[in-house]
Motif scaffolding. Sequence first.
Motif, PDB file in Angstrom:
ATOM      1  N   PHE A 113       0.807  -1.219   0.000  1.00  0.00           N
ATOM      2  CA  PHE A 113       0.000   0.000   0.000  1.00  0.00           C
ATOM      3  C   PHE A 113       0.842   1.272   0.000  1.00  0.00           C
ATOM      4  CE2 PHE A 113      -2.490   3.175   2.384  1.00  0.00           C
ATOM      5  CZ  PHE A 113      -3.551   3.299   1.501  1.00  0.00           C
ATOM      6  N   GLU A 114       1.939   1.271   0.721  1.00  0.00           N
ATOM      7  CA  GLU A 114       2.754   2.475   0.852  1.00  0.00           C
ATOM      8  C   GLU A 114       3.306   2.941  -0.491  1.00  0.00           C
ATOM      9  OE1 GLU A 114       3.126  -0.135   2.836  1.00  0.00           O
ATOM     10  OE2 GLU A 114       2.505   0.670   4.762  1.00  0.00           O
ATOM     11  N   VAL A 115       3.666   2.001  -1.337  1.00  0.00           N
ATOM     12  CA  VAL A 115       4.222   2.354  -2.641  1.00  0.00           C
ATOM     13  C   VAL A 115       3.205   3.127  -3.462  1.00  0.00           C
ATOM     14  CG1 VAL A 115       5.073   1.401  -4.809  1.00  0.00           C
ATOM     15  CG2 VAL A 115       5.807   0.426  -2.651  1.00  0.00           C
ATOM     16  N   LEU A 116       1.978   2.666  -3.476  1.00  0.00           N
ATOM     17  CA  LEU A 116       0.957   3.340  -4.271  1.00  0.00           C
ATOM     18  C   LEU A 116       0.631   4.720  -3.720  1.00  0.00           C
ATOM     19  CD1 LEU A 116      -1.397   0.316  -4.929  1.00  0.00           C
ATOM     20  CD2 LEU A 116       0.293   1.309  -6.453  1.00  0.00           C
ATOM     21  N   VAL A 117       0.559   4.832  -2.401  1.00  0.00           N
ATOM     22  CA  VAL A 117       0.263   6.135  -1.792  1.00  0.00           C
ATOM     23  C   VAL A 117       1.388   7.118  -2.046  1.00  0.00           C
ATOM     24  CG1 VAL A 117      -0.078   7.323   0.406  1.00  0.00           C
ATOM     25  CG2 VAL A 117      -1.281   5.197  -0.052  1.00  0.00           C
ATOM     26  N   MET A 118       2.629   6.673  -1.835  1.00  0.00           N
ATOM     27  CA  MET A 118       3.774   7.562  -2.060  1.00  0.00           C
ATOM     28  C   MET A 118       3.863   7.978  -3.527  1.00  0.00           C
ATOM     29  SD  MET A 118       5.256   8.128   0.794  1.00  0.00           S
ATOM     30  CE  MET A 118       6.889   8.634   0.396  1.00  0.00           C
ATOM     31  N   ALA A 119       3.592   7.065  -4.435  1.00  0.00           N
ATOM     32  CA  ALA A 119       3.642   7.399  -5.857  1.00  0.00           C
ATOM     33  C   ALA A 119       2.597   8.441  -6.202  1.00  0.00           C
ATOM     34  CB  ALA A 119       3.446   6.152  -6.702  1.00  0.00           C
ATOM     35  N   ALA A 120       1.387   8.242  -5.720  1.00  0.00           N
ATOM     36  CA  ALA A 120       0.323   9.195  -6.028  1.00  0.00           C
ATOM     37  C   ALA A 120       0.634  10.569  -5.455  1.00  0.00           C
ATOM     38  CB  ALA A 120      -1.006   8.675  -5.481  1.00  0.00           C
ATOM     39  N   VAL A 121       1.105  10.610  -4.225  1.00  0.00           N
ATOM     40  CA  VAL A 121       1.399  11.906  -3.595  1.00  0.00           C
ATOM     41  C   VAL A 121       2.528  12.618  -4.326  1.00  0.00           C
ATOM     42  CG1 VAL A 121       2.339  12.963  -1.507  1.00  0.00           C
ATOM     43  CG2 VAL A 121       0.517  11.278  -1.325  1.00  0.00           C
ATOM     44  N   PHE A 122       3.628  11.922  -4.589  1.00  0.00           N
ATOM     45  CA  PHE A 122       4.767  12.606  -5.182  1.00  0.00           C
ATOM     46  C   PHE A 122       4.575  12.924  -6.661  1.00  0.00           C
ATOM     47  CE2 PHE A 122       6.860  11.431  -1.287  1.00  0.00           C
ATOM     48  CZ  PHE A 122       7.543  12.606  -1.024  1.00  0.00           C
ATOM     49  N   VAL A 123       3.818  12.122  -7.381  1.00  0.00           N
ATOM     50  CA  VAL A 123       3.533  12.481  -8.768  1.00  0.00           C
ATOM     51  C   VAL A 123       2.664  13.734  -8.806  1.00  0.00           C
ATOM     52  CG1 VAL A 123       2.275  11.755 -10.834  1.00  0.00           C
ATOM     53  CG2 VAL A 123       3.906  10.222  -9.772  1.00  0.00           C
ATOM     54  N   MET A 124       1.687  13.815  -7.914  1.00  0.00           N
ATOM     55  CA  MET A 124       0.845  15.022  -7.886  1.00  0.00           C
ATOM     56  C   MET A 124       1.629  16.244  -7.420  1.00  0.00           C
ATOM     57  SD  MET A 124      -2.955  13.888  -6.699  1.00  0.00           S
ATOM     58  CE  MET A 124      -2.525  12.844  -5.332  1.00  0.00           C
ATOM     59  N   LEU A 125       2.525  16.072  -6.464  1.00  0.00           N
ATOM     60  CA  LEU A 125       3.290  17.213  -5.960  1.00  0.00           C
ATOM     61  C   LEU A 125       4.330  17.718  -6.952  1.00  0.00           C
ATOM     62  CD1 LEU A 125       3.939  16.286  -2.227  1.00  0.00           C
ATOM     63  CD2 LEU A 125       2.479  18.101  -3.098  1.00  0.00           C
ATOM     64  N   LEU A 126       4.935  16.828  -7.709  1.00  0.00           N
ATOM     65  CA  LEU A 126       6.050  17.206  -8.573  1.00  0.00           C
ATOM     66  C   LEU A 126       5.681  17.365 -10.038  1.00  0.00           C
ATOM     67  CD1 LEU A 126       8.741  14.859  -7.033  1.00  0.00           C
ATOM     68  CD2 LEU A 126       8.409  17.297  -6.599  1.00  0.00           C
ATOM     69  N   PHE A 127       4.450  17.106 -10.413  1.00  0.00           N
ATOM     70  CA  PHE A 127       4.045  17.214 -11.815  1.00  0.00           C
ATOM     71  C   PHE A 127       3.940  18.672 -12.205  1.00  0.00           C
ATOM     72  CE2 PHE A 127       1.056  17.113 -15.329  1.00  0.00           C
ATOM     73  CZ  PHE A 127       1.602  16.099 -16.090  1.00  0.00           C
ATOM     74  N   PRO A 128       4.284  19.084 -13.362  1.00  0.00           N
ATOM     75  CA  PRO A 128       4.849  18.451 -14.546  1.00  0.00           C
ATOM     76  C   PRO A 128       6.365  18.621 -14.660  1.00  0.00           C
ATOM     77  CG  PRO A 128       4.017  20.578 -15.199  1.00  0.00           C
ATOM     78  CD  PRO A 128       3.791  20.433 -13.706  1.00  0.00           C
ATOM     79  N   ASP A 129       6.950  19.577 -13.930  1.00  0.00           N
ATOM     80  CA  ASP A 129       8.359  19.898 -14.162  1.00  0.00           C
ATOM     81  C   ASP A 129       9.302  19.278 -13.131  1.00  0.00           C
ATOM     82  OD1 ASP A 129       7.655  21.415 -12.016  1.00  0.00           O
ATOM     83  OD2 ASP A 129       8.496  23.290 -12.751  1.00  0.00           O
ATOM     84  N   GLY A 130       8.785  18.543 -12.149  1.00  0.00           N
ATOM     85  CA  GLY A 130       9.639  17.888 -11.172  1.00  0.00           C
ATOM     86  C   GLY A 130       9.963  18.736  -9.959  1.00  0.00           C
ATOM     87  N   HIS A 131       9.321  19.874  -9.799  1.00  0.00           N
ATOM     88  CA  HIS A 131       9.576  20.754  -8.654  1.00  0.00           C
ATOM     89  C   HIS A 131       8.267  21.003  -7.916  1.00  0.00           C
ATOM     90  CE1 HIS A 131      13.056  21.136 -11.014  1.00  0.00           C
ATOM     91  NE2 HIS A 131      13.482  22.311 -10.591  1.00  0.00           N
ATOM     92  N   LEU A 132       8.377  21.256  -6.620  1.00  0.00           N
ATOM     93  CA  LEU A 132       7.206  21.626  -5.839  1.00  0.00           C
ATOM     94  C   LEU A 132       6.731  23.011  -6.276  1.00  0.00           C
ATOM     95  CD1 LEU A 132       8.394  20.486  -2.311  1.00  0.00           C
ATOM     96  CD2 LEU A 132       6.700  19.373  -3.741  1.00  0.00           C
ATOM     97  N   LEU A 133       5.449  23.282  -6.085  1.00  0.00           N
ATOM     98  CA  LEU A 133       4.916  24.582  -6.484  1.00  0.00           C
ATOM     99  C   LEU A 133       5.538  25.712  -5.677  1.00  0.00           C
ATOM    100  CD1 LEU A 133       1.153  23.702  -6.939  1.00  0.00           C
ATOM    101  CD2 LEU A 133       2.856  24.114  -8.708  1.00  0.00           C
ATOM    102  N   SER A 134       5.723  25.480  -4.394  1.00  0.00           N
ATOM    103  CA  SER A 134       6.383  26.455  -3.534  1.00  0.00           C
ATOM    104  C   SER A 134       7.020  25.704  -2.372  1.00  0.00           C
ATOM    105  CB  SER A 134       5.378  27.495  -3.011  1.00  0.00           C
ATOM    106  OG  SER A 134       4.473  26.905  -2.104  1.00  0.00           O
ATOM    107  N   ARG A 135       7.741  26.450  -1.531  1.00  0.00           N
ATOM    108  CA  ARG A 135       8.400  25.814  -0.382  1.00  0.00           C
ATOM    109  C   ARG A 135       7.398  25.287   0.642  1.00  0.00           C
ATOM    110  NH1 ARG A 135      14.094  28.078   0.350  1.00  0.00           N
ATOM    111  NH2 ARG A 135      13.925  26.840   2.222  1.00  0.00           N
ATOM    112  N   ARG A 136       6.213  25.840   0.648  1.00  0.00           N
ATOM    113  CA  ARG A 136       5.203  25.417   1.617  1.00  0.00           C
ATOM    114  C   ARG A 136       4.742  23.977   1.392  1.00  0.00           C
ATOM    115  NH1 ARG A 136       1.031  30.333   1.570  1.00  0.00           N
ATOM    116  NH2 ARG A 136       2.574  31.911   1.108  1.00  0.00           N
TER     117      ARG A 136
END
Length: 153
Positions: A113-136
Amino acid sequence: MSHRTAAWLAWSLWAVCVVLIGLVMLLDFLTLVLDRGQVFAILAGVLSLAYPAVGALIASRLPANPIGWIFCGVGLLYAGGRFTEAYATYARLENPAFPGGGYMAWFSWLAGFEVLVMAAVFVMLLFPDGHLLSRRWRIVAWMAVCGAMLRTL
């Protein structure tokens, strides 16, 4: 890392996933009775190669973008989890002489389960350019990592 090394590594990870899924399908065929379970095993095996294929394609063309590497890692962890699950099932039901069936069952539960949750969270956070939207947004990333670690423990 050079562009050529990144492409080689990404496609090598994809090849490892293909081999693991092939072994999963073999162990599933040896374990399952002839029914709809084998059709589902083939379909799940083919569809599970989508993540590493997309990841290898992205990582080989844009090695600095973490989205491709996340997809490759998720595909590898999923294939490894499925392999350990199929191995444990075969060792338990068909051939108890296979070594390490209990350890394989433990790892398949651990990588689930952890793999799927981590993948979903980090793909949404880092999409599309691989960077977070802001430091927050770092707090959300750290909370996802800490939550996965706590659940694993």
